[in-house]
Design an enzyme around this catalytic site. Structure first.
Site, mmCIF file in Angstrom:
data_model
loop_
_atom_site.group_PDB
_atom_site.id
_atom_site.type_symbol
_atom_site.label_atom_id
_atom_site.label_comp_id
_atom_site.label_asym_id
_atom_site.label_seq_id
_atom_site.Cartn_x
_atom_site.Cartn_y
_atom_site.Cartn_z
ATOM 1 N N LYS A 14 0.720 -1.206 0.027
ATOM 2 C CA LYS A 14 -0.065 0.079 0.239
ATOM 3 C C LYS A 14 0.771 1.077 0.075
ATOM 4 C CE LYS A 14 -1.723 -1.544 3.466
ATOM 5 N NZ LYS A 14 -2.376 -1.376 4.893
ATOM 6 N N ARG A 90 -10.459 -0.013 8.917
ATOM 7 C CA ARG A 90 -9.872 -1.418 9.340
ATOM 8 C C ARG A 90 -11.028 -2.141 9.801
ATOM 9 N NH1 ARG A 90 -4.357 0.183 9.373
ATOM 10 N NH2 ARG A 90 -2.912 -1.548 9.560
ATOM 11 N N ARG A 129 11.130 -5.525 5.403
ATOM 12 C CA ARG A 129 10.731 -4.013 5.130
ATOM 13 C C ARG A 129 11.831 -3.100 6.063
ATOM 14 N NH1 ARG A 129 4.470 -2.521 5.209
ATOM 15 N NH2 ARG A 129 4.641 -2.999 7.186
ATOM 16 N N ARG A 164 10.521 -0.955 11.200
ATOM 17 C CA ARG A 164 9.485 -0.877 11.914
ATOM 18 C C ARG A 164 9.404 -1.974 13.181
ATOM 19 N NH1 ARG A 164 4.253 0.100 8.600
ATOM 20 N NH2 ARG A 164 3.112 -1.055 10.318
ATOM 21 N N ARG A 175 -1.030 -9.155 13.743
ATOM 22 C CA ARG A 175 -1.455 -8.029 12.867
ATOM 23 C C ARG A 175 -2.409 -8.937 11.749
ATOM 24 N NH1 ARG A 175 3.851 -5.443 11.070
ATOM 25 N NH2 ARG A 175 2.351 -4.193 9.607
HETATM 26 P P1 AMP Z 1 -0.071 0.529 9.367
HETATM 27 O O1 AMP Z 1 1.132 1.187 9.318
HETATM 28 O O2 AMP Z 1 -1.325 0.687 8.411
HETATM 29 O O3 AMP Z 1 0.465 -1.232 9.160
HETATM 30 O O4 AMP Z 1 -0.648 0.467 10.862
HETATM 31 C C1 AMP Z 1 0.421 0.087 12.053
HETATM 32 C C2 AMP Z 1 -0.608 -0.241 13.340
HETATM 33 O O5 AMP Z 1 -1.216 0.884 13.607
HETATM 34 C C3 AMP Z 1 -1.686 -1.227 13.153
HETATM 35 O O6 AMP Z 1 -0.975 -2.540 13.171
HETATM 36 C C4 AMP Z 1 -2.633 -0.868 14.138
HETATM 37 O O7 AMP Z 1 -2.172 -1.200 15.576
HETATM 38 C C5 AMP Z 1 -2.417 0.719 14.237
HETATM 39 N N1 AMP Z 1 -3.488 1.268 13.219
HETATM 40 C C6 AMP Z 1 -3.249 1.843 11.755
HETATM 41 N N2 AMP Z 1 -4.449 2.164 11.264
HETATM 42 C C7 AMP Z 1 -5.455 2.003 12.011
HETATM 43 C C8 AMP Z 1 -7.041 2.249 12.083
HETATM 44 N N3 AMP Z 1 -7.483 2.547 10.977
HETATM 45 N N4 AMP Z 1 -7.504 1.606 13.328
HETATM 46 C C9 AMP Z 1 -7.027 1.165 14.537
HETATM 47 N N5 AMP Z 1 -5.549 1.045 14.531
HETATM 48 C C10 AMP Z 1 -4.735 1.233 13.311
#
Ligand code: AMP
Length: 217
Positions: A14, A90, A129, A164, A175
């Site tokens: 993404k 999400r 990553r 990360r 996740r």
């Molecule tokens: P990402 O960078 O999209 O992989 O998000 C990293 C982490 O941030 C996720 O595993 C969640 O813990 C949190 N997170 C990101 N977006 C959301 C969302 N829309 N709702 C809840 N938690 C989120």
């Protein structure tokens, strides 16, 4: 400009595809994961709580994410350039909240792109990553075509790459499970609304980008 939502398991690309869209079309890329990481970096009162939820691979509360997102979606640049939502919604509740937020700012979702990826490949990608903290260019230390020229160093600006903290095996598994339980029901939600387009994310990144372009044009 068509407003886009990306739905995908972790590490499906993404971020990479968003960067390409920003570069070519000037979209505003809104990643709720980035917004949350910025909150942690700013060290506010919720920083510790957010950080432990992310490390556990769980979802941060719908209310908090909605607050951060509303703030960002209300800014003028989003109306002007169009947005890519990466990491939101999400779950179904967030999809409904999104409809309310967009109605308030007189905007809408035009297309939902599902980047398909199985768990095994998603894990391989997540564990390799790495990102440049300075220019934000993304790499993968295990995938040909995504490796930096010099191990651990950004090709663009020479800065040491960072990984990360939630890209480890244990957090990844949680996740992915969270994705299957909470996020994948959104596919049916958006399919029923006639907005969903599927793209196989095991293809070359330029081929994926071409398919995305044909969807948004
Ligand atoms: P990402 O960078 O999209 O992989 O998000 C990293 C982490 O941030 C996720 O595993 C969640 O813990 C949190 N997170 C990101 N977006 C959301 C969302 N829309 N709702 C809840 N938690 C989120």
């Amino acid at each position: 400009m068509k407003n886009i939502i990306f739905i995908a398991p972790p590490a499906a690309g993404k971020g990479t595809q968003s960067d390409l869209l920003v570069e070519k079309y000037g979209y505003i890329h809104i990643s709720t994961g980035d917004l949350l990481r910025e909150e942690i970096a700013a060290g506010g009162e919720l920083a510790n709580e957010i950080s432990s939820i992310i490390e556990a691979g769980k979802l941060v509360s719908d209310e908090l994410v909605a607050t951060l997102l509303t703030k960002r979606l209300s800014q003028d640049d989003v109306k002007k350039h169009g947005f890519i939502l990466d990491g939101y919604p999400r779950n179904i509740a967030q999809a409904k909240t999104l409809e309310e937020i967009l109605e308030e700012v007189q905007s809408s979702v035009d297309v939902v792109i599902y980047l398909e990826l199985d768990e095994e490949n998603a894990m391989k990608r997540a564990l390799g990553r790495a990102t440049c903290p300075k220019c934000k260019k993304g790499y993968n230390l295990y995938l040909e075509g995504f490796k930096p020229n010099v191990d651990g160093i950004c090709d663009n600006c020479g800065t040491a790459l960072e990984t990360r903290s939630d890209d480890n095996e244990e957090t990844f598994k949680s996740r992915f499970q969270t994705y299957m339980d909470s996020t994948s029901p959104l596919l049916e939600f958006y399919r029923a609304a006639g907005l969903l387009r599927n793209i196989n994310s095991l293809q070359d990144k330029n081929k994926i980008f071409e398919e995305i372009e044909s969807v948004i044009q």
